[in-house]
Design a protein around this motif. Sequence first.
Motif, PDB file in Angstrom:
ATOM      1  N   VAL A 150      20.492   2.255  23.371  1.00 40.62           N
ATOM      2  CA  VAL A 150      19.079   2.519  23.101  1.00 40.62           C
ATOM      3  C   VAL A 150      18.401   1.221  22.685  1.00 40.62           C
ATOM      4  O   VAL A 150      18.828   0.560  21.738  1.00 40.62           O
ATOM      5  CB  VAL A 150      18.904   3.577  21.992  1.00 40.62           C
ATOM      6  N   GLY A 151      17.358   0.850  23.412  1.00 40.49           N
ATOM      7  CA  GLY A 151      16.549  -0.298  23.031  1.00 40.49           C
ATOM      8  C   GLY A 151      15.425   0.149  22.115  1.00 40.49           C
ATOM      9  O   GLY A 151      14.832   1.212  22.317  1.00 40.49           O
ATOM     10  N   THR A 152      15.130  -0.635  21.103  1.00 41.74           N
ATOM     11  CA  THR A 152      14.068  -0.269  20.181  1.00 41.74           C
ATOM     12  C   THR A 152      13.453  -1.502  19.549  1.00 41.74           C
ATOM     13  O   THR A 152      14.044  -2.583  19.547  1.00 41.74           O
ATOM     14  CB  THR A 152      14.591   0.683  19.087  1.00 41.74           C
TER      15      THR A 152
ATOM     16  N   TRP B 222      12.974   2.021  14.635  1.00 44.49           N
ATOM     17  CA  TRP B 222      14.357   2.491  14.749  1.00 44.49           C
ATOM     18  C   TRP B 222      14.673   3.563  13.706  1.00 44.49           C
ATOM     19  O   TRP B 222      15.468   4.470  13.960  1.00 44.49           O
ATOM     20  CB  TRP B 222      15.339   1.333  14.611  1.00 44.49           C
TER      21      TRP B 222
ATOM     22  N   GLN C 274      17.924  -4.031  19.376  1.00 38.95           N
ATOM     23  CA  GLN C 274      16.567  -4.299  18.900  1.00 38.95           C
ATOM     24  C   GLN C 274      16.031  -5.568  19.528  1.00 38.95           C
ATOM     25  O   GLN C 274      16.760  -6.552  19.687  1.00 38.95           O
ATOM     26  CB  GLN C 274      16.586  -4.436  17.373  1.00 38.95           C
TER      27      GLN C 274
ATOM     28  N   ILE D  74      12.852  -5.572  25.975  1.00 39.11           N
ATOM     29  CA  ILE D  74      13.403  -4.232  26.147  1.00 39.11           C
ATOM     30  C   ILE D  74      13.020  -3.673  27.509  1.00 39.11           C
ATOM     31  O   ILE D  74      13.831  -3.033  28.192  1.00 39.11           O
ATOM     32  CB  ILE D  74      12.924  -3.309  25.015  1.00 39.11           C
ATOM     33  N   ARG D  75      11.777  -3.906  27.927  1.00 39.39           N
ATOM     34  CA  ARG D  75      11.348  -3.428  29.239  1.00 39.39           C
ATOM     35  C   ARG D  75      12.200  -4.061  30.342  1.00 39.39           C
ATOM     36  O   ARG D  75      12.612  -3.392  31.294  1.00 39.39           O
ATOM     37  CB  ARG D  75       9.873  -3.742  29.463  1.00 39.39           C
TER      38      ARG D  75
ATOM     39  N   LEU E 198      15.563  -2.418  30.461  1.00 43.23           N
ATOM     40  CA  LEU E 198      15.516  -1.132  31.154  1.00 43.23           C
ATOM     41  C   LEU E 198      15.615  -1.334  32.660  1.00 43.23           C
ATOM     42  O   LEU E 198      16.341  -0.623  33.354  1.00 43.23           O
ATOM     43  CB  LEU E 198      14.213  -0.405  30.813  1.00 43.23           C
TER      44      LEU E 198
ATOM     45  N   VAL F 272      20.050  -1.280  28.995  1.00 44.92           N
ATOM     46  CA  VAL F 272      19.812  -0.197  28.042  1.00 44.92           C
ATOM     47  C   VAL F 272      19.508   1.065  28.845  1.00 44.92           C
ATOM     48  O   VAL F 272      18.945   1.002  29.936  1.00 44.92           O
ATOM     49  CB  VAL F 272      18.657  -0.501  27.049  1.00 44.92           C
TER      50      VAL F 272
ATOM     51  N   ALA G 281      14.710   3.704  25.823  1.00 51.11           N
ATOM     52  CA  ALA G 281      14.124   2.892  24.772  1.00 51.11           C
ATOM     53  C   ALA G 281      13.073   3.689  24.017  1.00 51.11           C
ATOM     54  O   ALA G 281      12.463   4.613  24.562  1.00 51.11           O
ATOM     55  CB  ALA G 281      13.498   1.621  25.354  1.00 51.11           C
TER      56      ALA G 281
ATOM     57  N   VAL H   2       9.786   2.590  22.296  1.00 54.36           N
ATOM     58  CA  VAL H   2       8.939   1.398  22.211  1.00 54.36           C
ATOM     59  C   VAL H   2       7.471   1.791  22.353  1.00 54.36           C
ATOM     60  O   VAL H   2       7.143   2.938  22.648  1.00 54.36           O
ATOM     61  CB  VAL H   2       9.288   0.383  23.327  1.00 54.36           C
TER      62      VAL H   2
ATOM     63  N   GLN I 159      12.437   5.617  29.911  1.00 51.20           N
ATOM     64  CA  GLN I 159      13.668   5.501  30.692  1.00 51.20           C
ATOM     65  C   GLN I 159      13.318   5.096  32.112  1.00 51.20           C
ATOM     66  O   GLN I 159      12.172   5.217  32.539  1.00 51.20           O
ATOM     67  CB  GLN I 159      14.415   6.840  30.704  1.00 51.20           C
TER      68      GLN I 159
END
Length: 289
Positions: free
Chosen positions: A95-97, A102, A125, A131-132, A135, A140, A143, A145, A272
């Motif tokens: 999981v990205g955050t 979080w 993190q 994070i994008r 994905l 990941v 996320a 976000v 996702q």
Amino acid sequence: MDLRQMEVVVAVAEEGGFTAAAQRLHVVQSAVSSTVRALERELGTPLFDRTTHRVSLTPAGEAFVPAARATLRAAEQARSAVDAARGQLRGRVTVGTMQGVWADLHRPLAALRAEHPGVAVRLRQGAVTDIRQALREGTVDLAVVALDRQQQRGLVTRLLAREEMVLVSASGRVLGGTRPDGRVTLAEAARLPLVDFTPGWAIRLAVDRAFRAAAVERESTFEVNDIVAASELVRADLGVCVMPISIADRFPDLDKHRFDRHAPSWKVMVVQSRGEVPPAVAALLRHMA
């Protein structure tokens, strides 16, 4: 070529070196190096450029790593499908955050753990832009976000929360022009020493957008990449900081001032990639509803 070799190469690429990859995989560095060399001999080309100071992917490595990630994901999905057919759910969810959100994950994570103790969860993190990209690369699985409309393209999103941001100051600090109701304008905030977050952070993007919409120019006095560091600077009365209300509430000793107009805001969502997700990921998504 086998899955273990692919896992090792992906680990070296993602960790940026053989030592870090060995630590991640819980093996000695020599095992990582020998695995990569054996695969390179089999492929007939080097996957990494090795120098004294860094390790980087060759063009062949750049082509190999995304395909290896896809193969590893497919293998994980196959194992998960068999476990699900046996009434068991195992696997791993990454999981990205962003910093600041979080903590909101503890309830769905606790529910997932109670329902499926065999599922392991990794939290990664980072800045929203990183994070994008993760994905899109598949590093990941989902996320939590804050993305603007353009950043949402090509992704499946579901809104979790929308909230305004407030100006946080040291306790008792008198803000020039503050109204009896405690509100402040962006123009008044711009005249104060500002603690800003790093460009690329979702909070920074929202704050920049609000100041532009209000046609107010500002300069950062401090720039940080950590929420706790921002709060410490504010607590020391070295500046004020704009942050979401839910984050500001974690520092009850600091004063919070709502904006009179053009308040920055963000939308926190679960995100996702398109397509079918593994059973373990689907289970966590159900608890995030």
